[in-house]
Write an enzyme that holds these catalytic residues in place. Structure first.
Site, PDB file in Angstrom:
ATOM      1  N   ASP A 100       0.784  -1.230   0.000  1.00  0.00           N
ATOM      2  CA  ASP A 100       0.000   0.000   0.000  1.00  0.00           C
ATOM      3  C   ASP A 100       0.818   1.284   0.000  1.00  0.00           C
ATOM      4  O   ASP A 100       0.397   2.289  -0.560  1.00  0.00           O
ATOM      5  CB  ASP A 100      -0.927   0.018   1.227  1.00  0.00           C
ATOM      6  CG  ASP A 100      -2.153  -0.842   0.999  1.00  0.00           C
ATOM      7  OD1 ASP A 100      -2.244  -1.480  -0.063  1.00  0.00           O
ATOM      8  OD2 ASP A 100      -3.020  -0.895   1.877  1.00  0.00           O
ATOM      9  N   HIS A 142      -1.255   5.878   1.217  1.00  0.00           N
ATOM     10  CA  HIS A 142      -1.415   5.922   2.672  1.00  0.00           C
ATOM     11  C   HIS A 142      -2.367   4.847   3.215  1.00  0.00           C
ATOM     12  O   HIS A 142      -2.806   4.935   4.348  1.00  0.00           O
ATOM     13  CB  HIS A 142      -1.926   7.302   3.101  1.00  0.00           C
ATOM     14  CG  HIS A 142      -0.961   8.412   2.857  1.00  0.00           C
ATOM     15  ND1 HIS A 142      -0.799   8.996   1.620  1.00  0.00           N
ATOM     16  CD2 HIS A 142      -0.097   9.051   3.681  1.00  0.00           C
ATOM     17  CE1 HIS A 142       0.109   9.949   1.697  1.00  0.00           C
ATOM     18  NE2 HIS A 142       0.562  10.000   2.934  1.00  0.00           N
ATOM     19  N   ASP A 143      -2.694   3.842   2.419  1.00  0.00           N
ATOM     20  CA  ASP A 143      -3.626   2.791   2.837  1.00  0.00           C
ATOM     21  C   ASP A 143      -5.010   3.368   3.157  1.00  0.00           C
ATOM     22  O   ASP A 143      -5.662   2.957   4.105  1.00  0.00           O
ATOM     23  CB  ASP A 143      -3.073   2.041   4.059  1.00  0.00           C
ATOM     24  CG  ASP A 143      -3.866   0.780   4.362  1.00  0.00           C
ATOM     25  OD1 ASP A 143      -4.523   0.248   3.457  1.00  0.00           O
ATOM     26  OD2 ASP A 143      -3.838   0.337   5.532  1.00  0.00           O
ATOM     27  N   TYR A 144      -5.451   4.308   2.348  1.00  0.00           N
ATOM     28  CA  TYR A 144      -6.775   4.903   2.536  1.00  0.00           C
ATOM     29  C   TYR A 144      -7.824   4.153   1.700  1.00  0.00           C
ATOM     30  O   TYR A 144      -8.589   4.735   0.934  1.00  0.00           O
ATOM     31  CB  TYR A 144      -6.751   6.390   2.147  1.00  0.00           C
ATOM     32  CG  TYR A 144      -6.060   7.285   3.153  1.00  0.00           C
ATOM     33  CD1 TYR A 144      -5.977   6.948   4.494  1.00  0.00           C
ATOM     34  CD2 TYR A 144      -5.484   8.492   2.752  1.00  0.00           C
ATOM     35  CE1 TYR A 144      -5.343   7.779   5.418  1.00  0.00           C
ATOM     36  CE2 TYR A 144      -4.851   9.337   3.669  1.00  0.00           C
ATOM     37  CZ  TYR A 144      -4.786   8.966   4.992  1.00  0.00           C
ATOM     38  OH  TYR A 144      -4.161   9.804   5.896  1.00  0.00           O
ATOM     39  N   LYS A 187     -11.572   6.892   4.765  1.00  0.00           N
ATOM     40  CA  LYS A 187     -10.671   7.007   5.910  1.00  0.00           C
ATOM     41  C   LYS A 187     -10.175   8.436   6.121  1.00  0.00           C
ATOM     42  O   LYS A 187      -9.656   8.758   7.185  1.00  0.00           O
ATOM     43  CB  LYS A 187      -9.477   6.066   5.734  1.00  0.00           C
ATOM     44  CG  LYS A 187      -9.820   4.593   5.866  1.00  0.00           C
ATOM     45  CD  LYS A 187      -8.555   3.744   5.758  1.00  0.00           C
ATOM     46  CE  LYS A 187      -8.856   2.261   5.863  1.00  0.00           C
ATOM     47  NZ  LYS A 187      -7.621   1.448   5.754  1.00  0.00           N
TER      48      LYS A 187
END
Length: 790
Positions: free
Chosen positions: A425, A464-466, A493
């Site tokens: 990610d 950002h792994d959103y 998120k």
């Protein structure tokens, strides 16, 4: 007198230590470009300490000056925001209070000793202020107080309650395939919710351990409640008395990250659901319970008996690993509830996001409800293909996955799928075109063909792994002109709420592109310089040095220093080889728990998490040298095999383990969907069950803690929520956010409550599961608890 003098010198020594920390830390902060307050405060506190040792009255006057100085500074920085103001002055108020206790021993320059007459009123005033200030911390301090614009009594009738007017059941994860979590049942309402009592309690016998979590929301059909455990077992329980009727154990091969957040169901069109469940229908599997297991199998079960439906798949189940690459055996985990869209079951799965590149395909697949035949496959690498690949072929790896729950509009024939990211990610240098197109998006897929009609991306080039984790919510939104627009509500998120026309994906509430910083990205990363922002959001505001928090000025100073040392350029700051702040963190914002729409008022109710994280790229060889490994035994470490860097990451906290950002850390928020305006926002949960330095204090400070699960809204004007870090099921007024009632749970809950009407008694029940947190084993549980009015 000797004892008093020893005590005074001891206190003076403690003050000297605090003064040294404030002064030296304050100088460091000034060098970093931060506030000068702490260095000055350290000097003043140092003089208080010196004066106490000398037994001079300047100790008292200087302590008062320091207190007044801190109050003025706090007002200039944060105004009267309680949770930011009080920690800024508490230490110095405490200093002044302690000094008053020694006032009788202090002397002026001419040798006159202080007296009790002066000490007593000063102590009363200062300790009184301290008592009032501490006491105020036990009352909630809402971020946005209700303006009274929307309550159940005064709500606009422009959103008529048409969807579930006669639905006594809860047949899908989000109540229906629309995911509204809004029930038309209204026996339980504002005026009587305080009378709720436990009707029954059921224990599954499947207590979660290690990484497992009981996060399931049951479904209800006819006289039965159906619940799945973290290990993919299913139980049928009598919905009115809580007695088990059957259970199904798929004998799952153990895997990590054990969860089953929900089930789905399907009833044949000619079937009376109640009749089918209570045994008056003869045919097997006229009503089916749909289960996905941790080891990637898809079952349909007969709702009456719990038997696997014959003729479904091979050996009673479908192998979801077929068509995926070999790595799927170790990294493909269905954890969220499947969706039943007409006669099609829609599935996706969680991947090991941070471990490696080359993860299996994120293909979304539609299966025939009766036979288990693969009807279509939406492959991000070939989005217009639709038809499944021939037997033996493999869907392309490294495409964005879908690990939440989808929604379905039966009139438009569209399925709305929330997507994640190409793994790993945090590294995006080698993203595929399909990943750039479909990462962190909602995709509208034709239920018959498996071809996407449109998509909307909530993050450009997500690093950002959103992921979009929450189930999209389908709602018919009536605007000010009286016209109704079918919308899909996408929760992210980042705390953004995108309200889109679900026919074509065009924003109904305005969306603008804003410039964001790309500074600090290492070579190879190509962060996007613009990101989409919706008019509707949870309004986190800017993160600045003034946003840093602490229980006292001492740990607040620590957090300010760390903030100034870290890499932070605002939202979407690229992760760098320097410690980089992520705010919101990768948990959100709004995570898988999602939200609920009050159809009667047009309010969207959502809970969130407000914790900052930090992350830092690190070369693989440096990570090994530092003792990091893929299991995270030496800290939080994402290996990111195939990328040039791993990532060290964690929550941004002080040495006390307290977040460095100011409360609340979790809220319940109501948004007016017509305008995007926040109607009310309240902190959700207290510190009662939260450990501090390894100990549970039991203090009920309602500052708002990180939340899990989601809310339930009813026509009775009540929002039910249980996913707080303290162990309660709460009922809130849907018009104001005011807490109306709460019930203590045996352990914490991470699930979304649900409600239904009993078929025999006609009584309304509210049910919640409670499995505890991922903390100590003694705080785990396997409870299913039902409430009703007496």
């Amino acid at each position: 007198m000797r004892v008093i003098r020893i005590a005074m010198h001891t206190v003076a020594g403690l003050f000297a230590l605090g003064a040294g920390f404030l002064f030296l830390g304050g100088l460091w902060l000034i060098v970093l470009g931060g506030s000068w307050f702490y260095a000055v405060a350290g000097c003043l506190l140092g003089y208080v300490s010196y004066s106490l040792i000398k037994q001079h009255a300047h100790a008292f006057s200087t302590a008062i000056v320091l207190l007044i100085f801190s109050v003025i500074w706090a007002l200039l920085e944060v105004g009267l925001d309680y949770w930011q103001f009080v920690p800024r002055v508490s230490l110095f108020l405490g200093v002044a209070c302690v000094v008053t206790l020694f006032y009788a021993q202090l002397r002026t320059h001419d040798g006159v000793q202080g007296g009790r007459k002066m000490r007593t009123p000063a102590s009363i005033v200062l300790f009184g202020i301290a008592f009032v200030g501490i006491g105020a911390g036990f009352y909630p301090h809402a971020s946005v107080v209700s303006k009274g614009v929307l309550t159940a009594e005064g709500a606009s009738s422009a959103n008529p309650p048409v969807e579930h007017a006669v639905n006594q059941d809860w047949p899908q994860y989000g109540l229906s395939a629309r995911g509204t979590r809004y029930s038309e049942l209204a026996e339980i309402e504002r005026s009587n919710v305080t009378d709720l009592q436990v009707a029954w309690e059921f224990k599954t016998g499947d207590v979660p351990t290690a990484e497992a979590a009981f996060q399931g929301t049951p479904i209800k059909i006819g006289d039965m409640l159906y619940v799945c455990t973290p290990y993919s077992k299913v139980m049928a329980v009598d919905a009115e008395i809580g007695v088990e009727r059957w259970r199904f154990d798929p004998q799952v091969v153990s895997k990590e990250w054990q969860r089953c957040r929900g089930l789905a169901s399907h009833s044949a069109p000619d079937d009376s659901v109640t009749g089918n469940v209570d045994g008056s229908a003869d045919a097997l599997c006229k009503t089916r319970i749909v289960l996905t297991t941790l080891d990637a199998r898809l079952f349909t079960l007969d709702a009456r008996s719990g038997e696997a439906c014959p003729g479904f798949g091979e050996h009673g189940y479908v192998d979801l690993l077929k068509g995926l690459s070999e790595r799927a055996k170790d990294s493909y985990f269905p954890t969220s509830a499947p969706l039943v869209a007409g006669d099609v079951i829609v599935t996706g799965a969680r991947m090991q996001d941070w471990a490696s590149g080359g993860e299996p395909s994120g293909v979304v697949r539609g299966w025939d409800i009766k036979s288990g035949r693969l009807v279509w496959a939406w492959d991000p690498a070939a989005p217009k293909r639709g038809h499944p690949l021939p037997e033996g072929e493999t869907y392309a790896d490294e495409t964005p996955n879908f690990w939440g729950t989808a929604s379905y509009d039966s009139e438009l024939g569209l399925i709305y799928v929330p997507t994640g990211n190409q793994t790993p990610d945090f590294w995006g240098a080698d993203r595929l075109p399909s990943s750039e197109t479909y990462n962190a998006s909602v995709v509208a897929i034709d239920v018959k063909t498996g071809i996407d009609r449109w998509h909307f991306r909530t993050v450009n080039h997500d690093l950002h792994d959103y992921d979009v984790a929450a189930q999209p919510i389908l709602h018919d939104l009536v605007m000010g002109n009286g016209e109704s627009t079918p919308v899909v509500i996408v929760l992210t998120k980042m705390g953004q709420v995108f309200v889109l026309d679900r026919r074509n994906g065009r924003p109904v509430l305005p969306v603008e592109s804003r410039a964001v910083s790309v500074e600090g990205a290492p070579v190879g990363q190509h962060p996007s310089a613009v990101q989409p922002y919706s008019r509707a959001s949870l309004d986190y505001g800017p993160l600045t040095e003034k946003s840093m928090w602490g229980i006292t000025a001492l740990d607040q100073l620590y957090c300010r220093i760390q903030f100034k040392r870290m890499h932070w350029k605002g939202d979407f700051t690229p992760i760098s080889t320097q410690k980089t702040i992520m705010y919101p963190g990768y948990y959100g914002g709004i995570n898988w728990g999602g939200g609920a729409v009050d159809v009667s008022s047009g309010l969207l109710v959502v809970n969130d998490i407000r914790i900052a994280h930090w992350a830092q790229f690190i070369k693989h060889e440096d990570a090994l040298a530092a003792g990091y490994n893929p299991t995270g035994a030496a800290g939080n470490y994402a290996q990111q095999r195939g990328a040039p860097y791993g990532v060290v990451h964690g929550m941004f906290t002080s040495p006390l383990g307290v977040p460095c950002t100011a409360p609340p850390y979790g809220t319940l928020t109501a948004i007016v969907l017509r305008s995007g305006e926040i109607a009310w926002q309240v902190p959700m949960g207290s510190t009662e069950d939260t450990p501090l330095l390894g100990a549970i204090t039991g203090l009920r400070l309602p500052l708002g803690m990180p939340t899990m699960g989601g809310p339930l809204v009813t026509r009775g004007g009540v929002v039910f929520f249980s996913g707080s870090m303290d162990h309660y099921l709460r009922a809130m007024d849907s018009g104001t956010g005011k807490e109306l009632w709460k019930s203590r749970l045996p352990v914490g809950s991470q699930a979304t409550p649900m409600t239904y009407q009993g078929g025999r008694t006609g009584r309304q029940y509210v049910v919640v599961t409670a499995g505890g947190s991922q903390g100590p084993e003694q705080e785990r549980g396997d409870y299913v608890i039902a409430y009703r009015l007496p």
